[in-house]
Design a protein around this motif. Structure first.
Motif, PDB file in Angstrom:
ATOM      1  N   GLU A   1      21.864  45.547  23.657  1.00 51.40           N
ATOM      2  CA  GLU A   1      22.366  46.898  23.839  1.00 51.40           C
ATOM      3  C   GLU A   1      21.215  47.873  24.089  1.00 51.40           C
ATOM      4  O   GLU A   1      21.331  48.798  24.895  1.00 51.40           O
ATOM      5  N   GLY A   2      20.098  47.661  23.400  1.00 46.73           N
ATOM      6  CA  GLY A   2      18.938  48.529  23.585  1.00 46.73           C
ATOM      7  C   GLY A   2      18.346  48.453  24.977  1.00 46.73           C
ATOM      8  O   GLY A   2      17.583  49.335  25.377  1.00 46.73           O
ATOM      9  N   ALA A   3      18.694  47.414  25.712  1.00 47.63           N
ATOM     10  CA  ALA A   3      18.167  47.240  27.070  1.00 47.63           C
ATOM     11  C   ALA A   3      19.087  47.829  28.133  1.00 47.63           C
ATOM     12  O   ALA A   3      18.742  47.835  29.314  1.00 47.63           O
ATOM     13  N   LEU A   4      20.270  48.315  27.730  1.00 47.57           N
ATOM     14  CA  LEU A   4      21.201  48.876  28.706  1.00 47.57           C
ATOM     15  C   LEU A   4      20.650  50.172  29.300  1.00 47.57           C
ATOM     16  O   LEU A   4      19.945  50.929  28.627  1.00 47.57           O
ATOM     17  N   ASP A   5      20.965  50.420  30.549  1.00 47.38           N
ATOM     18  CA  ASP A   5      20.585  51.663  31.221  1.00 47.38           C
ATOM     19  C   ASP A   5      21.866  52.338  31.700  1.00 47.38           C
ATOM     20  O   ASP A   5      22.223  52.295  32.866  1.00 47.38           O
ATOM     21  N   MET A   6      22.577  52.971  30.733  1.00 41.26           N
ATOM     22  CA  MET A   6      23.874  53.576  31.003  1.00 41.26           C
ATOM     23  C   MET A   6      23.904  54.972  30.371  1.00 41.26           C
ATOM     24  O   MET A   6      23.389  55.170  29.270  1.00 41.26           O
ATOM     25  N   ARG A   7      24.527  55.922  31.056  1.00 38.09           N
ATOM     26  CA  ARG A   7      24.419  57.326  30.663  1.00 38.09           C
ATOM     27  C   ARG A   7      25.327  57.723  29.509  1.00 38.09           C
ATOM     28  O   ARG A   7      25.040  58.662  28.778  1.00 38.09           O
TER      29      ARG A   7
ATOM     30  N   SER B   1      15.841  59.580  35.752  1.00 34.64           N
ATOM     31  CA  SER B   1      17.051  58.761  35.848  1.00 34.64           C
ATOM     32  C   SER B   1      17.045  57.923  37.117  1.00 34.64           C
ATOM     33  O   SER B   1      16.670  58.403  38.195  1.00 34.64           O
ATOM     34  N   ARG B   2      17.446  56.663  36.987  1.00 27.28           N
ATOM     35  CA  ARG B   2      17.493  55.784  38.148  1.00 27.28           C
ATOM     36  C   ARG B   2      18.835  55.925  38.865  1.00 27.28           C
ATOM     37  O   ARG B   2      19.845  56.289  38.251  1.00 27.28           O
ATOM     38  N   SER B   3      18.831  55.605  40.140  1.00 29.01           N
ATOM     39  CA  SER B   3      20.047  55.719  40.928  1.00 29.01           C
ATOM     40  C   SER B   3      21.048  54.640  40.522  1.00 29.01           C
ATOM     41  O   SER B   3      20.693  53.658  39.848  1.00 29.01           O
TER      42      SER B   3
ATOM     43  N   GLU C   1      19.971  51.263  41.820  1.00 34.18           N
ATOM     44  CA  GLU C   1      18.870  50.693  41.028  1.00 34.18           C
ATOM     45  C   GLU C   1      19.392  50.132  39.716  1.00 34.18           C
ATOM     46  O   GLU C   1      18.965  49.058  39.275  1.00 34.18           O
ATOM     47  N   ARG C   2      20.320  50.830  39.096  1.00 34.11           N
ATOM     48  CA  ARG C   2      20.837  50.360  37.806  1.00 34.11           C
ATOM     49  C   ARG C   2      21.770  49.165  37.975  1.00 34.11           C
ATOM     50  O   ARG C   2      21.827  48.288  37.110  1.00 34.11           O
TER      51      ARG C   2
END
Length: 316
Positions: free
Chosen positions: A234-240, A25-27, A30-31
């Motif tokens: 949406e596929g490119a999002l980096d969300m938890r 997981s990125r910080s 970073e996100r």
């Protein structure tokens, strides 16, 4: 971007991409940085699949403001630069510049435009040089540097009906004949400007294929290109906590909200993602999107529907 060093730095900087599934997981920092750049969707290639075009020596990318023309243009330039480096190797391409990117200044004379071409490769220009001398230096240096692709942005600023505009159009025609490169032009609604009228306009239009970056349609036959575009973003999002499928379900709303403009859509999703990261929700919802203020064109187009008044509500 309008100098070789600047464009080379852009072309060689890794494109923002979501992490692989097995990556740590990125910080938050970073996100946030990632979503501020976000993923680039190559809409020019998508549009090209739906338009008939013949093989011609140049290409014109046109469309309304906010349609993503410059973004597409720069991505084409990046791809050309990287392909050239892969094909020939970094050592063999030292001192070469396969791609040039020139921005047309407002009301530019032919000499000013020639200076812009010179500035890109750092060609020395003195106050006493004539336009012909600058043009000769540009053609010689571009050829020696192995320029294969010349991208000219904001081409709608040229008006061949004026003296300076006509001279600038003639300069571009001269450059296309003397530099062995493919030329790509981009501008706002160029087919409705004087650029395509008269003898000079006919010469330009007759040598170029046209890709019209109009707003993405909600439907195209049995296909839904706008929903596909949203799915890719949406596929490119980096969300938890974001639920996959949320944004495609909102496709009708997003199309109405952005008028189908890719630039407005990307800005809306990018800002909503950053907001969701900062407030800790880590997901994009209709509420998140409603709170984002977009560009003036999109806001002018969007007319939110008000809920019907209840029958039991009294009217003063």
């Amino acid at each position: 971007m309008t100098t070789w060093d600047g464009f080379q730095a852009f072309a060689t900087t890794p494109v923002a991409a979501p992490p692989p599934p097995d990556a740590p997981s990125r910080s938050l920092e970073e996100r946030l940085a990632y979503h501020s750049r976000f993923v680039t969707v190559r809409t020019l290639m998508i549009l090209g699949r739906h338009q008939a075009a013949t093989a011609r020596p140049s290409l014109i990318v046109t469309g309304p403001a906010g349609a993503g023309k410059t973004t597409d243009l720069l991505q084409v330039g990046r791809a050309c630069h990287l392909a050239h480096t892969r094909r020939h190797g970094a050592a063999a391409t030292a001192g070469q510049a396969p791609v040039a990117y020139v921005l047309v200044p407002p009301a530019a004379s032919a000499k000013i435009l020639a200076i812009e071409f010179a500035r890109y490769l750092g060609i020395p220009v003195t106050a006493g040089m004539s336009q012909a001398q600058i043009t000769n230096a540009v053609c010689h240096t571009y050829t020696a540097a192995g320029v294969q692709l010349v991208m000219i942005d904001e081409i709608h600023r040229l008006n061949p009906r004026t003296t300076t505009g006509a001279q600038s159009a003639d300069l571009i025609k001269d450059l296309t004949e003397r530099i062995g490169a493919t030329f790509i032009y981009a501008g706002i609604d160029v087919t409705t400007t004087p650029l395509f009228t008269g003898v000079r306009g006919a010469q330009l239009a007759g040598r170029a294929s046209l890709i019209d970056c109009t707003a993405f349609p909600a439907r195209l036959g049995d296909e839904e290109p706008f929903r596909d575009l949203i799915t890719a973003m949406e596929g490119a999002l980096d969300m938890r906590h974001h639920r996959t499928g949320t944004l495609p379900q909102l496709a009708p709303y997003l199309h109405e909200r952005t008028a189908g403009r890719i630039g407005s859509l990307a800005r809306l999703i990018r800002q909503a993602a950053i907001t969701a990261l900062i407030d800790g929700t880590e997901r994009i919802t209709r509420t998140t999107l409603d709170a984002i203020r977009l560009d003036h064109l999109a806001e002018q187009h969007y007319q939110p529907r008000t809920r019907p008044r209840s029958r039991n509500t009294s009217i003063p």
